[in-house]
Design an enzyme around this catalytic site. Structure first.
Site, PDB file in Angstrom:
ATOM      1  N   ASP A  57      -7.822  10.925  -0.708  1.00  0.00           N
ATOM      2  CA  ASP A  57      -7.454  10.936  -2.128  1.00  0.00           C
ATOM      3  C   ASP A  57      -8.335  11.892  -2.935  1.00  0.00           C
ATOM      4  O   ASP A  57      -7.905  12.417  -3.955  1.00  0.00           O
ATOM      5  CB  ASP A  57      -7.523   9.525  -2.707  1.00  0.00           C
ATOM      6  CG  ASP A  57      -6.278   8.723  -2.346  1.00  0.00           C
ATOM      7  OD1 ASP A  57      -5.177   9.310  -2.381  1.00  0.00           O
ATOM      8  OD2 ASP A  57      -6.396   7.532  -2.004  1.00  0.00           O
ATOM      9  N   SER A  74       0.856  -1.184   0.000  1.00  0.00           N
ATOM     10  CA  SER A  74       0.000   0.000   0.000  1.00  0.00           C
ATOM     11  C   SER A  74       0.898   1.242   0.000  1.00  0.00           C
ATOM     12  O   SER A  74       2.127   1.127   0.042  1.00  0.00           O
ATOM     13  CB  SER A  74      -0.922  -0.022   1.206  1.00  0.00           C
ATOM     14  OG  SER A  74      -0.154  -0.061   2.373  1.00  0.00           O
ATOM     15  N   SER A  75       0.281   2.398  -0.029  1.00  0.00           N
ATOM     16  CA  SER A  75       0.993   3.684  -0.012  1.00  0.00           C
ATOM     17  C   SER A  75       1.918   3.876  -1.208  1.00  0.00           C
ATOM     18  O   SER A  75       3.005   4.434  -1.074  1.00  0.00           O
ATOM     19  CB  SER A  75       1.825   3.859   1.273  1.00  0.00           C
ATOM     20  OG  SER A  75       1.022   3.688   2.390  1.00  0.00           O
ATOM     21  N   GLY A 103      -8.799  25.257  15.784  1.00  0.00           N
ATOM     22  CA  GLY A 103      -7.809  26.325  15.942  1.00  0.00           C
ATOM     23  C   GLY A 103      -8.471  27.668  16.226  1.00  0.00           C
ATOM     24  O   GLY A 103      -7.971  28.474  17.008  1.00  0.00           O
ATOM     25  N   CYS A 147     -10.701  25.882  12.320  1.00  0.00           N
ATOM     26  CA  CYS A 147     -11.747  25.115  12.989  1.00  0.00           C
ATOM     27  C   CYS A 147     -11.493  25.032  14.495  1.00  0.00           C
ATOM     28  O   CYS A 147     -11.674  26.026  15.190  1.00  0.00           O
ATOM     29  CB  CYS A 147     -11.880  23.746  12.334  1.00  0.00           C
ATOM     30  SG  CYS A 147     -13.541  23.091  12.560  1.00  0.00           S
ATOM     31  N   GLU A 202      -8.231  24.815   3.790  1.00  0.00           N
ATOM     32  CA  GLU A 202      -7.231  23.949   3.162  1.00  0.00           C
ATOM     33  C   GLU A 202      -7.817  23.052   2.071  1.00  0.00           C
ATOM     34  O   GLU A 202      -7.102  22.624   1.172  1.00  0.00           O
ATOM     35  CB  GLU A 202      -6.505  23.099   4.221  1.00  0.00           C
ATOM     36  CG  GLU A 202      -7.337  22.036   4.939  1.00  0.00           C
ATOM     37  CD  GLU A 202      -8.050  22.530   6.188  1.00  0.00           C
ATOM     38  OE1 GLU A 202      -8.308  23.749   6.291  1.00  0.00           O
ATOM     39  OE2 GLU A 202      -8.388  21.694   7.059  1.00  0.00           O
ATOM     40  N   GLY A 210       1.028   5.616  -3.762  1.00  0.00           N
ATOM     41  CA  GLY A 210       0.634   6.853  -4.431  1.00  0.00           C
ATOM     42  C   GLY A 210      -0.356   6.625  -5.558  1.00  0.00           C
ATOM     43  O   GLY A 210      -0.275   7.267  -6.602  1.00  0.00           O
ATOM     44  N   LYS A 211      -1.297   5.717  -5.309  1.00  0.00           N
ATOM     45  CA  LYS A 211      -2.343   5.477  -6.310  1.00  0.00           C
ATOM     46  C   LYS A 211      -3.196   6.721  -6.513  1.00  0.00           C
ATOM     47  O   LYS A 211      -3.584   7.047  -7.627  1.00  0.00           O
ATOM     48  CB  LYS A 211      -3.270   4.369  -5.813  1.00  0.00           C
ATOM     49  CG  LYS A 211      -3.115   3.089  -6.586  1.00  0.00           C
ATOM     50  CD  LYS A 211      -4.132   2.070  -6.135  1.00  0.00           C
ATOM     51  CE  LYS A 211      -4.055   1.858  -4.635  1.00  0.00           C
ATOM     52  NZ  LYS A 211      -5.186   1.353  -3.972  1.00  0.00           N
ATOM     53  N   HIS A 253     -12.703  25.088   6.922  1.00  0.00           N
ATOM     54  CA  HIS A 253     -11.440  24.456   6.511  1.00  0.00           C
ATOM     55  C   HIS A 253     -11.011  24.965   5.134  1.00  0.00           C
ATOM     56  O   HIS A 253     -11.302  24.326   4.117  1.00  0.00           O
ATOM     57  CB  HIS A 253     -11.614  22.926   6.460  1.00  0.00           C
ATOM     58  CG  HIS A 253     -11.772  22.308   7.803  1.00  0.00           C
ATOM     59  ND1 HIS A 253     -10.705  21.949   8.586  1.00  0.00           N
ATOM     60  CD2 HIS A 253     -12.884  22.005   8.512  1.00  0.00           C
ATOM     61  CE1 HIS A 253     -11.154  21.438   9.724  1.00  0.00           C
ATOM     62  NE2 HIS A 253     -12.470  21.465   9.701  1.00  0.00           N
TER      63      HIS A 253
HETATM   64  N1  GLN Z   1     -14.137  19.629  17.772  1.00  0.00           N
HETATM   65  C1  GLN Z   1     -14.601  20.850  17.207  1.00  0.00           C
HETATM   66  C2  GLN Z   1     -16.066  20.788  16.827  1.00  0.00           C
HETATM   67  O1  GLN Z   1     -16.618  19.738  16.688  1.00  0.00           O
HETATM   68  C3  GLN Z   1     -13.749  21.276  16.017  1.00  0.00           C
HETATM   69  C4  GLN Z   1     -13.847  20.346  14.866  1.00  0.00           C
HETATM   70  C5  GLN Z   1     -12.740  20.527  13.854  1.00  0.00           C
HETATM   71  O2  GLN Z   1     -11.721  21.126  14.133  1.00  0.00           O
HETATM   72  N2  GLN Z   1     -12.904  19.979  12.674  1.00  0.00           N
HETATM   73  O3  GLN Z   1     -16.694  21.808  16.655  1.00  0.00           O
END
Ligand code: GLN
Length: 534
Positions: free
Chosen positions: A71, A13-14, A384, A382, A510, A16-17, A508
């Site tokens: 993926d 596995s791993s 964070g 999030c 990202e 890079g499919k 998020h």
């Molecule tokens: N645990 C937090 C929540 O449920 C933050 C979730 C996260 O960082 N994806 O709201």
């Protein structure tokens, strides 16, 4: 008639499919084809949403709110495909659907079996993605490694697919490893012969072999692989270890993999040399003229895949800033043993990612305090953001016991708490606030400067929210609420004035960053970090 490419993996596995699939998508897209990609995962969970990141890696969230395999993140980063809940299929989903139909009485009189009922359901789902996406080519990655018991129904469905759709509408790609044995000074083809042998037992003869290798494959080796595996020599593709995953589309292009695929499908397409990708992505990724150190303070640091999209988004931000981003992975629990000063002194930017549960939270809060007080660029994602709010409550607003009700249900200052609608939820799978929501950005804020837009859409995956009861007090003390989901009056972005870059978001970002289109929050974060003198 859409064309289908099934991608399997062999030996280990791993390999890079996912990146192989994404890169094939990229080279075909450059030829003017519309592509989409999907992943078939042989595990029994309905989705990876309930799995620990250490088991599974990051959970990637699609725009329509599906919790999926990471993926799909590669697929979206390399191509312009927009994945949805239909693009990740698991054994759990397949059996769930078939068993509910059986209970409903839809198969009355019949014995329900893996072949044809389970395999039909798998094929149906692949066709559905073709239909919904309107793609010319559907690339279907089959998770796991050839030989796994649980992968068999998926391989069987892939085999049947060629029978149903016609030889020239289906292509099989097998990703395999050609190990180099140091003591013998030789590369070995036997494991590949075996894994192709296993595939052929199932009835799949691969058309293309993607050979992962640390040494170049000399002609003799290619000939041997071709002969033993019954694959044309030009379709034995060398995938030598690369410095950047973004080189892979060029590696394939240089071996005319796009032509090999198009000729199998009898397609004639416009020419492309992928020049833009080379110039805008690969060159800057390989030859940055500066470097900058960014700390990620999280609790899943030991596993490379747990924050996959965040690491990639930082690479993208580096590409656009002509800088190599050196990520320092810091375990948030280390803050219990060492001082923030000691852990963070070499870093020019601090990122606190998302997460769940109490463990590691206090360390994240300490890291944020350090970023705020020492004016180190900070990006909170999030959890964070929730930690940034708790830190501000405790250390600026003097609400000493402030917390999220996730970590301390009875806290006297619940600055992060559950909405009423979340309190009623009993099932944990698929019930968070998920997927893309619109966010309105306040003018004259850092967020507005970064996005240069009033309205954005970003993806969510959380249950807890900022508690609006504290909004006024926080504003008085200097926190700026720069992004809001208007329909429900939910806080989406917070920031601080008098700080070079302090911004935290409930969503998020990202998930939407691409190598040729970095996410603005990451791009400006890295740019701010580059201005810090170390
Ligand atoms: N645990 C937090 C929540 O449920 C933050 C979730 C996260 O960082 N994806 O709201």
């Amino acid at each position: 008639m859409p064309k289908y490419i099934f991608v399997t993996g062999g030996v280990i596995s791993s390999l890079g499919k996912g990146i192989t699939c994404a890169s094939i998508g990229r080279i075909l897209e450059s030829r003017g084809l519309k592509v989409t990609l999907m992943k078939l995962d042989p595990y029994i969970n309905v989705d990876p949403g309930t799995m620990n990141p250490y088991q599974h890696g990051e959970v990637y969230v699609t725009g329509d709110g599906a919790e999926t395999d990471l993926d799909l993140g590669h697929y979206e980063r390399f191509t312009s495909a927009k994945t949805t809940k239909f693009n990740n299929v698991t054994t759990g989903q397949i059996y769930n659907a078939v068993i509910s139909r059986e209970r409903h009485g839809d198969y009355l009189g019949k014995t329900i079996q893996v072949i044809p009922h389970i395999t039909d359901e798998i094929k149906q789902r692949v066709k559905k993605v073709a239909e919904i996406s309107g793609a010319d080519v559907i690339i279907v990655e089959i998770g796991g490694t050839v030989g796994d018991i649980e992968g068999l129904p998926f391989l069987e469905a892939a085999r049947q697919f060629r029978l149903d759709a016609g030889h020239n509408n289906v292509l099989y790609v097998h990703v395999t490893l050609i190990p180099f044995i140091k003591v013998a000074g030789e590369i070995k083809t036997k494991p590949t012969q075996h894994s192709v042998g296993t595939l052929r037992e199932i009835g799949i003869q691969p058309d293309v072999l993607i050979c992962r290798t640390e040494k170049p494959l000399i002609e003799d080796v290619k000939e041997k692989i071709s002969l033993f595996c019954n694959v044309r020599k030009e379709a034995v593709i060398e995938a030598i270890d690369a410095d950047s995953i973004y080189q892979i589309p060029l590696v394939f292009k240089n071996q005319i993999l796009d032509e090999i695929i198009l000729s199998h499908f009898n397609l004639i397409c416009k020419f492309s040399d992928l020049k833009d990708w080379g110039k805008n992505v690969v060159e800057p990724a390989l030859k940055p003229s500066r470097k900058v150190s960014i700390a990620i303070v999280g609790k899943y640091i030991a596993l490379q895949d747990a924050y996959k999209s965040i690491y990639e988004a930082l690479i993208h931000a580096g590409i656009s800033n002509d800088a190599k981003v050196e990520v320092e992975k810091i375990d948030s629990e280390d803050f219990g043993k060492k001082s923030a000063e000691k852990l963070l002194r070499n870093t020019s930017g601090i990122l606190v990612p998302g997460g769940f549960g109490l463990r590691g939270v206090e360390g994240k809060i300490r890291a944020i305090k350090f970023a705020r007080e020492n004016k180190i660029p900070f990006l909170g994602l999030c959890l964070g953001m929730q930690c940034a709010v708790i830190e501000f409550a405790r250390n600026v607003c003097a609400l000493k016991e402030a917390n999220s009700t996730e970590f301390r249900p009875k806290t006297s200052y619940p600055v992060i708490s559950l909405l009423e609608e979340q309190k009623k939820i009993k099932n944990l799978g698929g019930t968070m606030r998920l997927g893309s929501y619109p966010c309105k950005i306040k003018k004259n804020t850092l967020a507005y400067r970064v996005y240069a837009k009033k309205l954005i859409g970003e993806r969510h995956r959380h249950r807890y929210e900022f508690n609006n009861k504290y909004k006024k007090l926080f504003e008085k003390k200097g926190m700026v609420f720069s992004g809001i989901y208007q329909k429900k009056n939910l806080i989406e972005m917070v920031e601080l004035k008098n700080h070079p870059y302090f911004i935290a978001v409930q969503f998020h970002p990202e998930f939407q960053s691409k190598p040729d289109k970095p996410h603005p929050l990451f791009r400006e974060f890295v740019s701010a970090a580059l201005k810090i003198k170390k």
